[in-house]
Design a protein around this motif. Structure first.
Motif, PDB file in Angstrom:
ATOM      1  N   VAL A 340      14.663  -3.881  39.063  1.00 11.82           N
ATOM      2  CA  VAL A 340      15.676  -4.389  38.026  1.00 11.82           C
ATOM      3  C   VAL A 340      14.844  -4.420  36.928  1.00 11.82           C
ATOM      4  CG1 VAL A 340      17.031  -6.299  37.158  1.00 11.82           C
ATOM      5  CG2 VAL A 340      16.587  -6.019  39.608  1.00 11.82           C
ATOM      6  N   GLU A 341      15.551  -3.650  35.782  1.00  9.03           N
ATOM      7  CA  GLU A 341      15.124  -3.784  34.408  1.00  9.03           C
ATOM      8  C   GLU A 341      16.214  -4.492  33.520  1.00  9.03           C
ATOM      9  OE1 GLU A 341      14.114   0.351  32.860  1.00  9.03           O
ATOM     10  OE2 GLU A 341      13.835   1.010  34.955  1.00  9.03           O
ATOM     11  N   PHE A 342      15.426  -5.171  32.342  1.00  2.00           N
ATOM     12  CA  PHE A 342      16.415  -5.995  31.656  1.00  2.00           C
ATOM     13  C   PHE A 342      16.292  -5.390  30.305  1.00  2.00           C
ATOM     14  CE2 PHE A 342      15.109  -8.552  35.115  1.00  2.00           C
ATOM     15  CZ  PHE A 342      16.235  -9.392  35.316  1.00  2.00           C
ATOM     16  N   HIS A 343      17.520  -5.418  29.685  1.00  2.00           N
ATOM     17  CA  HIS A 343      17.634  -4.693  28.375  1.00  2.00           C
ATOM     18  C   HIS A 343      18.364  -5.728  27.294  1.00  2.00           C
ATOM     19  CE1 HIS A 343      16.846  -0.760  30.331  1.00  2.00           C
ATOM     20  NE2 HIS A 343      17.473  -1.187  31.288  1.00  2.00           N
ATOM     21  N   LYS A 344      17.817  -5.835  26.192  1.00  6.94           N
ATOM     22  CA  LYS A 344      18.554  -6.564  25.240  1.00  6.94           C
ATOM     23  C   LYS A 344      19.146  -5.774  24.139  1.00  6.94           C
ATOM     24  CE  LYS A 344      17.107  -9.711  21.432  1.00  6.94           C
ATOM     25  NZ  LYS A 344      15.929 -10.490  20.813  1.00  6.94           N
ATOM     26  N   LEU A 345      20.707  -6.251  23.704  1.00  6.77           N
ATOM     27  CA  LEU A 345      21.093  -5.335  22.577  1.00  6.77           C
ATOM     28  C   LEU A 345      21.087  -6.471  21.611  1.00  6.77           C
ATOM     29  CD1 LEU A 345      24.044  -3.617  24.416  1.00  6.77           C
ATOM     30  CD2 LEU A 345      22.009  -2.454  23.721  1.00  6.77           C
ATOM     31  N   GLU A 346      20.530  -5.913  20.321  1.00  6.62           N
ATOM     32  CA  GLU A 346      20.350  -6.697  19.299  1.00  6.62           C
ATOM     33  C   GLU A 346      21.685  -6.831  18.415  1.00  6.62           C
ATOM     34  OE1 GLU A 346      16.789  -6.193  17.227  1.00  6.62           O
ATOM     35  OE2 GLU A 346      15.685  -7.085  18.815  1.00  6.62           O
ATOM     36  N   ASP A 347      22.010  -7.934  17.758  1.00 12.81           N
ATOM     37  CA  ASP A 347      23.056  -8.085  16.839  1.00 12.81           C
ATOM     38  C   ASP A 347      24.579  -7.587  17.529  1.00 12.81           C
ATOM     39  OD1 ASP A 347      23.796  -8.672  14.225  1.00 12.81           O
ATOM     40  OD2 ASP A 347      24.209  -6.604  13.558  1.00 12.81           O
ATOM     41  N   ALA A 348      24.473  -8.143  18.763  1.00 11.94           N
ATOM     42  CA  ALA A 348      25.727  -7.514  19.297  1.00 11.94           C
ATOM     43  C   ALA A 348      26.250  -8.799  20.201  1.00 11.94           C
ATOM     44  CB  ALA A 348      25.288  -6.460  20.550  1.00 11.94           C
ATOM     45  N   ASN A 349      27.612  -8.969  20.250  1.00 10.37           N
ATOM     46  CA  ASN A 349      28.192 -10.162  20.962  1.00 10.37           C
ATOM     47  C   ASN A 349      28.600  -9.339  22.458  1.00 10.37           C
ATOM     48  OD1 ASN A 349      30.565  -8.227  20.266  1.00 10.37           O
ATOM     49  ND2 ASN A 349      31.777 -10.231  19.713  1.00 10.37           N
ATOM     50  N   HIS A 350      29.529 -10.222  23.036  1.00  9.92           N
ATOM     51  CA  HIS A 350      29.943  -9.711  24.467  1.00  9.92           C
ATOM     52  C   HIS A 350      30.935  -8.487  24.352  1.00  9.92           C
ATOM     53  CE1 HIS A 350      30.495 -10.809  28.717  1.00  9.92           C
ATOM     54  NE2 HIS A 350      31.700 -11.317  28.442  1.00  9.92           N
ATOM     55  N   PHE A 351      31.399  -8.048  23.250  1.00 10.98           N
ATOM     56  CA  PHE A 351      32.348  -6.937  23.067  1.00 10.98           C
ATOM     57  C   PHE A 351      31.537  -5.804  22.411  1.00 10.98           C
ATOM     58  CE2 PHE A 351      35.041 -10.048  24.362  1.00 10.98           C
ATOM     59  CZ  PHE A 351      36.202  -9.601  24.907  1.00 10.98           C
ATOM     60  N   VAL A 352      30.328  -5.527  22.666  1.00  8.41           N
ATOM     61  CA  VAL A 352      29.660  -4.503  21.948  1.00  8.41           C
ATOM     62  C   VAL A 352      30.320  -3.070  22.272  1.00  8.41           C
ATOM     63  CG1 VAL A 352      28.003  -4.132  23.661  1.00  8.41           C
ATOM     64  CG2 VAL A 352      27.647  -3.613  21.231  1.00  8.41           C
ATOM     65  N   HIS A 353      30.844  -2.951  23.495  1.00 11.58           N
ATOM     66  CA  HIS A 353      31.640  -1.695  23.990  1.00 11.58           C
ATOM     67  C   HIS A 353      32.812  -1.628  23.163  1.00 11.58           C
ATOM     68  CE1 HIS A 353      33.531  -5.069  26.259  1.00 11.58           C
ATOM     69  NE2 HIS A 353      34.593  -4.326  26.246  1.00 11.58           N
ATOM     70  N   TRP A 354      33.494  -2.619  22.695  1.00 12.88           N
ATOM     71  CA  TRP A 354      34.769  -2.280  21.739  1.00 12.88           C
ATOM     72  C   TRP A 354      34.289  -2.373  20.499  1.00 12.88           C
ATOM     73  CZ3 TRP A 354      39.908  -1.934  22.637  1.00 12.88           C
ATOM     74  CH2 TRP A 354      40.706  -2.117  21.472  1.00 12.88           C
ATOM     75  N   GLU A 355      33.263  -3.172  19.841  1.00 14.80           N
ATOM     76  CA  GLU A 355      32.807  -3.276  18.411  1.00 14.80           C
ATOM     77  C   GLU A 355      32.038  -2.003  18.022  1.00 14.80           C
ATOM     78  OE1 GLU A 355      33.358  -5.582  16.473  1.00 14.80           O
ATOM     79  OE2 GLU A 355      33.749  -7.514  17.132  1.00 14.80           O
ATOM     80  N   GLU A 356      31.200  -1.429  18.919  1.00 12.46           N
ATOM     81  CA  GLU A 356      30.471  -0.257  18.646  1.00 12.46           C
ATOM     82  C   GLU A 356      30.244   0.687  19.970  1.00 12.46           C
ATOM     83  OE1 GLU A 356      26.548  -1.300  16.252  1.00 12.46           O
ATOM     84  OE2 GLU A 356      27.264  -3.173  17.184  1.00 12.46           O
ATOM     85  N   PRO A 357      31.485   1.490  20.238  1.00 10.80           N
ATOM     86  CA  PRO A 357      31.540   2.255  21.344  1.00 10.80           C
ATOM     87  C   PRO A 357      30.370   3.394  21.325  1.00 10.80           C
ATOM     88  CG  PRO A 357      33.311   2.418  20.024  1.00 10.80           C
ATOM     89  CD  PRO A 357      32.789   1.516  19.580  1.00 10.80           C
ATOM     90  N   GLU A 358      30.425   3.987  20.197  1.00 19.64           N
ATOM     91  CA  GLU A 358      29.306   4.999  20.009  1.00 19.64           C
ATOM     92  C   GLU A 358      28.102   4.559  20.397  1.00 19.64           C
ATOM     93  OE1 GLU A 358      28.284   8.814  17.242  1.00 19.64           O
ATOM     94  OE2 GLU A 358      29.366   7.130  16.438  1.00 19.64           O
ATOM     95  N   ARG A 359      27.681   3.372  19.904  1.00 20.00           N
ATOM     96  CA  ARG A 359      26.310   2.978  20.227  1.00 20.00           C
ATOM     97  C   ARG A 359      26.033   2.743  21.599  1.00 20.00           C
ATOM     98  NH1 ARG A 359      24.496  -3.201  18.619  1.00 20.00           N
ATOM     99  NH2 ARG A 359      22.401  -3.186  19.456  1.00 20.00           N
ATOM    100  N   PHE A 360      27.157   2.001  22.151  1.00 18.39           N
ATOM    101  CA  PHE A 360      27.081   1.403  23.556  1.00 18.39           C
ATOM    102  C   PHE A 360      26.892   2.665  24.672  1.00 18.39           C
ATOM    103  CE2 PHE A 360      28.835  -0.611  27.593  1.00 18.39           C
ATOM    104  CZ  PHE A 360      27.999  -1.456  27.659  1.00 18.39           C
ATOM    105  N   VAL A 361      27.768   3.684  24.305  1.00 19.09           N
ATOM    106  CA  VAL A 361      27.725   4.929  25.268  1.00 19.09           C
ATOM    107  C   VAL A 361      26.299   5.637  25.156  1.00 19.09           C
ATOM    108  CG1 VAL A 361      28.783   7.212  25.681  1.00 19.09           C
ATOM    109  CG2 VAL A 361      30.328   5.343  25.120  1.00 19.09           C
TER     110      VAL A 361
END
Length: 368
Positions: A340-361
């Motif tokens: 298992v690897e753990f990854h932190k997304l900074e300056d991101a809320n629970h909807f980063v896939h909606w807020e920043e879809p390009e970054r998330f993809v």
């Protein structure tokens, strides 16, 4: 309306498919499982960015959500319990339905299997499974009950299944109450459904003060004063930290949510025994050996990689889940647990896939 059969009772799951990237024969398929109340339409902003990263996105609706079969009376009674066996059966069934969908999609769409890139350690092709928030209850159950799948399906997945991505998992799946001062979600079954949806949407889509995971849960984490949403601060707040759903029009929010689940069934899912969820998570991640029928235990899909993504400004329930998953992983026997690897997304809320879809993809393309 595309649907896939997932059992012998006529049950189906609705899905949307970005399609194979033009001209690609080695793309990676990524099946996206939604969370609570919000269905898979919440992933649509990601679709325009998939092809450039050689990804094919499949947006899947679970049972009880638009286009998919509702729960049967037996499903509801199992969720209601009170026996742990019945509750486990209810969650297990949801997991095996996801496995049925994946098997059907692999065979129907003839997606490329995993293969090595000559002269490199990189792998192309295959399929990864991502579940967001409360959707992890069903996906974890699939891995916890992998031994219930047919040998044919298990072998098929050996050649296709790349990784399991737990994206900002909810506290439900860890089966342990939150510490005081951390919760950001209101669960009031007595409130009208539209009020429940509004309260839930606001709580999960708010931005909270950035958080760093402590090295250990000993001593226990204390949240005093309670962790409150940034937008409730008395000080001026950057508009970018306005809750995601507050920046949606009512029409858009309605197009992404399925309020009927809040009438009863979601509360039943939340009410499943903590012991049931803890056992599922243990079997899925921390001791994934199964009896092969000879009295010996072996691991199913030993090459599977697991990624836990957490967002530093997410709701407290998801921080707690990540904390506990990491703590239990560190205590588990290395030879028995999945990597298992753990990854932190900074300056991101629970909807980063909606807020920043390009970054998330782009991020997902680097770990699938």
């Amino acid at each position: 309306m595309p649907t896939a059969p997932v059992d012998d009772k006529g049950s189906v799951l609705y899905y949307e498919d970005s399609g194979a990237p033009l001209g690609s024969t080695d793309y990676i398929t990524l099946v996206l499982i939604h969370g609570t109340c919000f269905h898979s339409a919440v992933y649509r902003p990601m679709i325009p960015f998939a092809a450039e990263h050689n990804l094919r996105l499949v947006l899947l609706n679970l049972r009880d959500y638009p286009g998919s079969s509702p729960y049967s009376a037996e499903d509801v009674e199992d969720l209601r319990g009170p026996s742990h066996e019945a509750q486990d059966r209810a969650i297990r069934t949801r997991g095996l339905e996801i496995a049925s969908f994946i098997r059907w999609f692999i065979k129907t769409e003839a997606i490329p299997p995993i293969k090595e890139v000559p002269g490199s350690e990189a792998l192309v092709g295959g399929l990864s499974l991502l579940s967001w928030s409360g959707g992890n209850c069903a996906t974890v159950a699939m891995f916890a009950h992998a031994d219930k799948l047919s040998e044919e399906t298990r072998k098929l997945f050996d050649t296709y299944l790349r990784s399991f991505i737990m994206y900002d998992p909810s506290s439900t799946i860890v089966g342990q109450p939150l510490p005081p001062g951390l919760s950001g979600i209101t669960r009031d079954r007595s409130a009208p459904v539209d009020v429940q949806v509004a309260q839930f949407s606001l709580g999960v889509s708010a931005y909270y003060p950035p958080y760093n995971l402590p090295e250990s849960l000993d001593p226990p984490t204390i949240f005093d004063p309670p962790r409150r949403p940034v937008h409730e601060s008395a000080d001026p707040v950057d508009p970018k930290y306005t809750p995601t759903t507050n920046r949606m029009t009512p029409e858009v929010l309605r197009s992404l949510t399925h309020p009927v689940v809040m009438e009863q069934n979601q509360h039943l899912i939340w009410g499943v025994s903590h012991d049931v969820y803890r056992a599922l998570l243990d079997r899925a991640l921390f001791d994934c050996r199964f009896d092969d029928g000879s009295g010996m235990k072996k691991e199913i899909w030993p090459a599977l990689r697991v990624h836990v993504i957490w967002c530093d400004m997410t709701v407290g329930e998801c921080l707690w889940a990540t904390l506990l998953i990491r703590s239990r992983y560190e205590k588990a026997q290395p030879e028995h647990r999945r990597p298992v690897e753990f990854h932190k997304l900074e300056d991101a809320n629970h909807f980063v896939h909606w807020e920043e879809p390009e970054r998330f993809v782009r991020f997902l393309a680097g770990i699938v």
